[in-house]
Design an enzyme around this catalytic site. Structure first.
Site, PDB file in Angstrom:
ATOM      1  N   HIS A 138      39.344 -37.035 -86.629  1.00 32.87           N
ATOM      2  CA  HIS A 138      38.918 -35.752 -87.146  1.00 32.87           C
ATOM      3  C   HIS A 138      40.112 -35.394 -88.037  1.00 32.87           C
ATOM      4  CE1 HIS A 138      38.412 -31.372 -86.994  1.00 32.87           C
ATOM      5  NE2 HIS A 138      37.334 -31.409 -86.628  1.00 32.87           N
ATOM      6  N   ASP A 215      43.369 -37.572 -79.187  1.00 32.09           N
ATOM      7  CA  ASP A 215      42.583 -36.380 -79.424  1.00 32.09           C
ATOM      8  C   ASP A 215      41.469 -36.667 -78.560  1.00 32.09           C
ATOM      9  OD1 ASP A 215      40.557 -34.516 -80.183  1.00 32.09           O
ATOM     10  OD2 ASP A 215      40.828 -35.356 -82.388  1.00 32.09           O
ATOM     11  N   GLN A 218      36.633 -34.295 -77.850  1.00 34.84           N
ATOM     12  CA  GLN A 218      35.185 -34.940 -77.623  1.00 34.84           C
ATOM     13  C   GLN A 218      35.005 -35.725 -76.453  1.00 34.84           C
ATOM     14  OE1 GLN A 218      32.642 -33.779 -79.634  1.00 34.84           O
ATOM     15  NE2 GLN A 218      33.785 -32.737 -80.914  1.00 34.84           N
ATOM     16  N   LYS A 241      34.416 -26.574 -76.202  1.00 36.91           N
ATOM     17  CA  LYS A 241      33.573 -27.604 -76.182  1.00 36.91           C
ATOM     18  C   LYS A 241      33.001 -28.102 -74.810  1.00 36.91           C
ATOM     19  CE  LYS A 241      35.424 -29.731 -80.352  1.00 36.91           C
ATOM     20  NZ  LYS A 241      34.450 -29.010 -81.307  1.00 36.91           N
ATOM     21  N   CYS A 379      34.129 -32.451 -90.673  1.00 35.61           N
ATOM     22  CA  CYS A 379      35.824 -32.625 -90.638  1.00 35.61           C
ATOM     23  C   CYS A 379      36.137 -33.872 -90.492  1.00 35.61           C
ATOM     24  CB  CYS A 379      36.409 -31.620 -89.714  1.00 35.61           C
ATOM     25  SG  CYS A 379      35.814 -29.704 -89.997  1.00 35.61           S
TER      26      CYS A 379
END
Length: 421
Positions: A138, A215, A218, A241, A379
């Site tokens: 991202h 990261d 997700q 999220k 993104c």
């Protein structure tokens, strides 16, 4: 599509399937209509919806608990402080961190990555050093490191992906050399849903003495994460999220690394003492939580963790994978539609393009049917460039979605094609 063994759990899947209507009833927003059409919300990778339990927690805090924390001895401040620190402990347990002080509250994943870039990168990365990132990243895990590289004269090295949207681990291994100082990896691609083999990749980096930031924005909503098992140096994700409020997330960091880092922001509560001659910084985690933090949001984040753990991450992953398989099969057979990044190990995210129709037109026409998908580059422009597309339409599923909603999406795609026929 091959089912990843880690996601198979028939009993867990059945637990969610049998309770789907009850779970849907927990989300008031799912009852709204868009132009008199039932809302079909398939934009969960951008932001999931919030259950009533989290909404109630936020309202209760504002009505009965609101005060600033750590700075007073009165009843409300003590209560708010207890709730805030309780949320930190919930997140510690959720990710399997060794200590609560290894959990830093931030405004979200982007803020967390920037914290590491400023606090670790600006202190330890020098001219000529190299930082490894992947094509799946991202923008929030690309731009900060580009800023650092420009400032320090460092170099970004990029791990390529294959046509299925999977990281080429053998190419990753070739990127390490004596100049490698840092690795930043996405656990799950927001644009494709691809699950990276991060435990193996972390081990490779550690063989070279290189720290790794993951990261997990997700991944945390869909997969069980244990940072000690992964042995990652940093891990970050956002509440919005995973059924929580916007404006809050966490950075996990190994205590010794956090203690070695310089603060990202200066101000109140991140200090032990201040004079015009010298400032002494507070201990972690408070060293990195300058100013009034997102107290209500952090407490709401804790409530979201409670809610998800009541259902169970195994159950969520298994049911969402069933949705992914069903949606992939239904979309794949539509003539003129192509799934981008159709790899076997992924979470419930499908990016697709329709021949001759711009994704923004797809999203606009689906919206007229009450169907919410994301359109654009997500993104993640390097991924779009890799697959030679300007943008995609992205449907991302959560445990409160149903096969009936997938059927509505498929019918919507066919309707879009008829408009442009």
């Amino acid at each position: 599509m091959k089912i990843a063994d880690a996601l198979i759990s028939p009993s867990a899947q059945q637990a969610v399937t049998s309770g789907i209507e009850r779970f849907r009833a927990d989300f008031p927003i799912l009852n709204i209509k868009v132009d008199d059409k039932p809302l079909v919300y398939l934009d969960n990778a951008a932001s999931s919806q919030m259950p009533q339990a989290v909404i109630d927690c936020l309202v209760r805090y504002q009505k009965t608990q609101h005060a600033n924390i750590h700075r007073a001895v009165h009843y409300l401040s003590n209560l708010a402080t207890q709730e805030y620190e309780s949320a930190r402990c919930k997140l510690q347990n959720f990710i399997g961190a060794r200590e609560a002080r290894e959990v830093i509250f931030t405004s979200g994943t982007t803020d967390s990555i920037n914290l590491v870039m400023h606090g670790y990168g600006r202190k330890f990365i020098r001219n000529g050093d190299e930082i490894i990132l992947s094509e799946l990243e991202h923008h929030s895990n690309i731009v900060p490191w580009q800023m650092l590289a420009e400032e320090k004269g460092a170099r970004i090295r990029v791990i390529p992906i294959n046509d299925a949207g999977e990281i080429l681990v053998e190419e990753y291994e070739k990127l390490f050399n004596s100049k490698t100082r840092f690795v930043g990896l996405t656990h799950v691609s927001n644009a494709l849903g691809s699950i990276s083999p991060i435990k193996h990749m972390i081990a490779i980096a550690h063989q070279h003495g290189v720290p790794v930031l993951i990261d997990g924005a997700q991944a945390a909503p869909h997969l069980k994460v244990n940072v000690q098992d992964l042995d990652c140096d940093f891990y970050t994700f956002s509440a919005h999220k995973m059924c929580g409020p916007t404006g809050v997330g966490i950075l996990y960091g190994k205590a010794d690394l956090l203690e070695s880092m310089q603060p990202f922001k200066g101000g109140g509560d991140m200090i032990s003492s201040v004079s015009f001659e010298k400032t002494t910084y507070n201990e972690i985690p408070y060293k990195f939580e300058a100013g009034t933090p997102p107290i209500a949001a952090a407490i709401g984040f804790g409530a979201a963790i409670d809610y998800l753990e009541q259902i169970g991450l195994d159950a969520i992953a298994s049911y969402e994978h069933e949705l992914l398989l069903y949606a992939s099969e239904q979309i794949r057979i539509i003539p003129g539609v192509k799934i981008i990044g159709d790899c076997p190990h992924k979470v419930a995210v499908i990016s697709f393009v329709i021949d001759g129709i711009h994704p923004h037109d797809v999203g606009t026409l689906l919206n007229q049917e009450g169907i919410a998908v994301r359109t654009g580059h997500h993104c993640a422009q390097p991924i779009m460039q890799r697959f030679n597309v300007a943008a995609t339409s992205r449907a991302s599923f959560s445990f409160y979605n149903t096969k009936k909603e997938i059927d509505a999406l498929v019918a919507g795609i066919r309707s879009v094609q008829k408009v442009f026929a």
